[in-house]
Design a protein around this motif. Structure first.
Motif, PDB file in Angstrom:
ATOM      1  N   TYR A  90       0.830  -1.203   0.000  1.00 29.22           N
ATOM      2  CA  TYR A  90       0.000   0.000   0.000  1.00 29.22           C
ATOM      3  C   TYR A  90       0.867   1.257   0.000  1.00 29.22           C
ATOM      4  O   TYR A  90       0.550   2.234  -0.684  1.00 29.22           O
ATOM      5  CB  TYR A  90      -0.931  -0.006   1.214  1.00 29.22           C
ATOM      6  CG  TYR A  90      -2.153  -0.868   1.041  1.00 29.22           C
ATOM      7  CD1 TYR A  90      -2.059  -2.259   1.049  1.00 29.22           C
ATOM      8  CD2 TYR A  90      -3.410  -0.297   0.869  1.00 29.22           C
ATOM      9  CE1 TYR A  90      -3.177  -3.058   0.894  1.00 29.22           C
ATOM     10  CE2 TYR A  90      -4.542  -1.093   0.708  1.00 29.22           C
ATOM     11  CZ  TYR A  90      -4.413  -2.469   0.723  1.00 29.22           C
ATOM     12  OH  TYR A  90      -5.523  -3.258   0.557  1.00 29.22           O
ATOM     13  N   PHE A  96      -4.522   3.579  -6.709  1.00 33.27           N
ATOM     14  CA  PHE A  96      -5.308   2.446  -6.225  1.00 33.27           C
ATOM     15  C   PHE A  96      -6.646   2.411  -6.967  1.00 33.27           C
ATOM     16  O   PHE A  96      -7.316   3.432  -7.104  1.00 33.27           O
ATOM     17  CB  PHE A  96      -5.624   2.584  -4.736  1.00 33.27           C
ATOM     18  CG  PHE A  96      -4.445   2.506  -3.822  1.00 33.27           C
ATOM     19  CD1 PHE A  96      -4.146   1.338  -3.138  1.00 33.27           C
ATOM     20  CD2 PHE A  96      -3.653   3.620  -3.603  1.00 33.27           C
ATOM     21  CE1 PHE A  96      -3.069   1.278  -2.263  1.00 33.27           C
ATOM     22  CE2 PHE A  96      -2.574   3.570  -2.730  1.00 33.27           C
ATOM     23  CZ  PHE A  96      -2.279   2.395  -2.066  1.00 33.27           C
ATOM     24  N   ARG A 141      -3.861   1.960   8.418  1.00 31.37           N
ATOM     25  CA  ARG A 141      -3.485   1.997   7.004  1.00 31.37           C
ATOM     26  C   ARG A 141      -4.266   3.067   6.241  1.00 31.37           C
ATOM     27  O   ARG A 141      -3.815   3.564   5.211  1.00 31.37           O
ATOM     28  CB  ARG A 141      -3.718   0.618   6.390  1.00 31.37           C
ATOM     29  CG  ARG A 141      -3.040   0.377   5.061  1.00 31.37           C
ATOM     30  CD  ARG A 141      -3.039  -1.100   4.735  1.00 31.37           C
ATOM     31  NE  ARG A 141      -4.357  -1.652   4.565  1.00 31.37           N
ATOM     32  CZ  ARG A 141      -4.710  -2.905   4.857  1.00 31.37           C
ATOM     33  NH1 ARG A 141      -3.813  -3.742   5.360  1.00 31.37           N
ATOM     34  NH2 ARG A 141      -5.930  -3.344   4.654  1.00 31.37           N
TER      35      ARG A 141
END
Length: 260
Positions: A90, A96, A141
């Motif tokens: 990530y 993304f 995250r």
């Protein structure tokens, strides 16, 4: 593997005799019934006079093995480490793209929704109970939504808004969160509406990390795809689904309509 044997002018039985194996093992490996081990590859290549190809063959094997990980292997020490293991991917991704046909994607889940989802996984699979720590790792995250130069495009089937997890209060909070997240300048949230005449039917949920990797979560495990041709198929699918989605005020109407 079969090409090596044929190039060496060997029958399956002849190669099996050289390797000290039963003849059926050759057939099982060549027909992808049984995957070869590194030792199998080394012995096979050596007996076909192809020692120089051993490093490439072993590397290919490791790549294939890394594509598929069963949940029981990934989560054998609990859910927290499974969440933390994805962080480097990530962090290095800039673009993304996520499509979900069954759950709100993890990066835009509320703590309550995440807790309900991971608790269900923990109970169903009989895992160590580290759900609280796993929730914290997933929520941490999400800082990437607000930091750095990451860009996110989320596609969600309308059914995801209406098929709840965790109860009415959890779903209401999650839907309000989606409405807020959709206003971030680096985030796009599209909702693919339910309709009887769609040109592209729903598919398995997947994540695109830049144009380099696709991850797919299936019932039995976690699939990683890096082969460019296959990655491009997911890029194309995302584009087709994105073309069906509603955004902005139109998507907000669907989100508000789904509020319990």
């Amino acid at each position: 593997m079969a090409e090596l044997r044929r190039d060496a002018g060997l029958t399956g039985r002849a190669l099996a005799a050289r390797c000290g194996w039963h003849a059926s093992k050759i057939s099982r490996i060549e027909h992808a019934v049984t995957p070869p081990s590194e030792d199998d590859i080394q012995l096979w290549a050596a007996n076909c006079g192809a020692d120089d190809q051993i490093p490439d063959l072993v590397a290919s094997l490791r790549t294939v093995e890394g594509m598929w990980i069963e949940w029981r292997r990934m989560e054998r020490t609990g859910l927290r480490r499974a969440q933390e293991a994805r962080l480097p991917l990530y962090e290095r991704t800039r673009n993304f793209r996520s499509y979900s046909s069954w759950l709100v994607p993890g990066m835009i889940q509320t703590p309550g929704y995440t807790e309900a989802a991971l608790r269900a996984v923990q109970r169903r699979r009989g895992l160590v109970d580290d759900v609280e720590q796993a929730v914290a790792a997933r929520i941490a995250r999400q800082r990437m939504l607000y930091e750095g130069d990451h860009r996110f495009a989320f596609l969600i089937e309308e059914s995801v808004l209406r098929s709840g997890i965790g109860g009415a209060a959890v779903m209401a909070a999650q839907l309000h969160h989606l409405i807020t997240i959709a206003t971030l300048p680096n985030v796009s949230v599209g909702v693919v509406p339910m309709r009887p005449d769609r040109s592209r039917w729903p598919v398995e949920g997947f994540w695109l990390f830049d144009a380099a990797q696709v991850n797919v979560e299936l019932v039995s495990g976690y699939l990683t795809i890096t082969q460019p041709r296959e990655v491009e198929m997911y890029v194309q699918a995302f584009g087709e689904l994105a073309a069906l989605a509603l955004y902005g005020a139109a998507a907000r109407v669907l989100m508000e309509a789904a509020l319990p």
